[in-house]
Structure formats: structure tokens, C-alpha cells
Enzyme design. Sequence first.
Site, PDB file in Angstrom:
ATOM      1  N   LYS A   8       0.851  -1.200   0.000  1.00 54.27           N
ATOM      2  CA  LYS A   8       0.000   0.000   0.000  1.00 54.27           C
ATOM      3  C   LYS A   8       0.876   1.234   0.000  1.00 54.27           C
ATOM      4  O   LYS A   8       2.066   1.195   0.348  1.00 54.27           O
ATOM      5  CB  LYS A   8      -0.951   0.012   1.198  1.00 54.27           C
ATOM      6  CG  LYS A   8      -0.287   0.003   2.582  1.00 54.27           C
ATOM      7  CD  LYS A   8       0.162   1.371   3.081  1.00 54.27           C
ATOM      8  CE  LYS A   8       0.810   1.288   4.463  1.00 54.27           C
ATOM      9  NZ  LYS A   8       1.579   2.513   4.821  1.00 54.27           N
ATOM     10  N   ASP A 139      -2.332  -1.222  10.977  1.00 51.97           N
ATOM     11  CA  ASP A 139      -2.768  -1.141   9.583  1.00 51.97           C
ATOM     12  C   ASP A 139      -3.138  -2.503   8.993  1.00 51.97           C
ATOM     13  O   ASP A 139      -3.526  -2.596   7.825  1.00 51.97           O
ATOM     14  CB  ASP A 139      -1.708  -0.460   8.707  1.00 51.97           C
ATOM     15  CG  ASP A 139      -0.365  -1.187   8.704  1.00 51.97           C
ATOM     16  OD1 ASP A 139      -0.174  -2.096   9.534  1.00 51.97           O
ATOM     17  OD2 ASP A 139       0.503  -0.838   7.880  1.00 51.97           O
TER      18      ASP A 139
END
Length: 278
Positions: A8, A139
Amino acid sequence: MIVFPCAKINLGLNVVSKRSDGYHDLQTVFHPIPLYDALEVLTMDDGFPSASPCDLLVSGMELDGNNSDNLVVRAYNLLANDFKLPRVHIHLYKNIPSQAGLGGGSSDAAFMIKLLDEKFKLDMGLAEMERYAARLGADCPFFISAEPSYATGIGDELSPVDAHGSLTGYHLLVVKPPVAVSTREAYAAIKPRMPKKTCREIVHQPIATWRDELTNDFEESVFAKLPELAEIKDKLYDLGAVYAQMSGSGSALFGIYNRKPTYDKSLFAGCQVYQMCM
């Protein structure tokens, strides 16, 4: 069974306050990118001589630390506490660079949870898998669905970002220099503040406005300590990026382009460079 954990990038990152528990509240947009590890799980034969119920082989890039501390092993152990799981062989092929702000380890953990759920028919829904993932890292829940998301809290409170925040059709250049950024030190140098406009609002604007408005609060202190990262960001803009930023707390930087950029390899000598179409 094989899955491919994705990396990401952060589109903006604002540290807005320090919490009483010592963590920080932030605002960021997580966006998946087509840069992948590979994760395979096979059921271990009953006669295989292993002291661990979770036998891990790592190939590709070298990782620091013991295999028993790897997040995919920790994900297995976490689920094994609540579900009856067989002993397994795990092969993790690392392609996403570590200590880069790209979420490779967190993605591996989340995809391990999803793989175990599917392979062994644990029948967990997305919400339950996200709760388990959150126990492994702030995350990690993002990677359960791996869809563009606006993250608040410590990065674990997620809400969707609609198509206006998508990078579909753009080209991406990711540069990981041979330096590491200490997340703890990066946070220690931050002075939390609330931005005038959230990164979620900004990514819904035309991408041409991002350079002036979309910020990563870590860049100021990290660039002061590691000026070579600021130089890489400048090079990404020199190549025609419509937007460039450090991802997370670094040390990888990315540039977003309207068309595939061309460059001499010597420009990023000593760095790992990844080029992709979103």
C-alpha cells in the site's frame, strides 16, 4: 493454496493528536498498489518432524529476526488459539521491501488470516477477520479488504474512499533507498496538529491540486535527518510526477504519473525501483 499479499501507499498522512495510551491519532488514505509478496500454505504431513505446528520458509528478500516472530506465524498462532488448525508448512516469498512504509509485513499477516479462513473453512466474516488483524498491527485490518480507505484512530478505523480517490489508469514509480527510518523516532519528532482539510477531502479533488495540499507530516523531520529522501522526491517530480510523497513513515517514496515515466537507471543508483500501472 497461494495468495498474493499486496503493498500500500499512503495518500497524505496527518498526525492529529497524541493519545493517553502513548499512541497517536492520525488521518491518512491507504491505497493498495500492484506490488506483491507470495504466500503459500500446505498442510503438514502427520509424520513430518517439526517442533513447531507452523513451519515457515522465507525466500526472496532477507528478513531480520526469527521466523517465530514473523507476522504470518503470529497470525497462525492467533487463530490456532480459537480454531482447530492442522500443522502447516508456510512458504513466504518476499518482494515488498521492509521498513519502507509499504505495509508488507502487515499485508502478509492479513492475507494469512484470509488464507487460513478459506483453506480450513473457518467461516469468519470480514469484520471478524479485521478484529483478529487489528491484534497484529494497526494497519493490518486494511489489508483484509485491501480497498482504498480513509483511516483514522491509530490507522485501524476504516471507511471507504469512493472512485474519485482511485488511481486507476495512472502509472506509479516507487523508490526504496538503502536506508531505514525508525517509526518510533519519526513519531517522536512529530508535533501533532489538525490539518485545515482532511486528506480524504483532498484526494477527491483533481490530482493536480495534491502537490500544494496533500502532505505527509513525517517528511519534515525525516527529510531533515535523511536529505537523500528529499532528493529522491525532487527527482520524481523532475521526471514529470503529478504528485510525489514519502509513504507512511518511510523510507520508500512514490511518484504518480499520467504516463509511464522513462529514466536512466543511474538516477536511482543503489535503490530498489518498482514501476507499475495502477
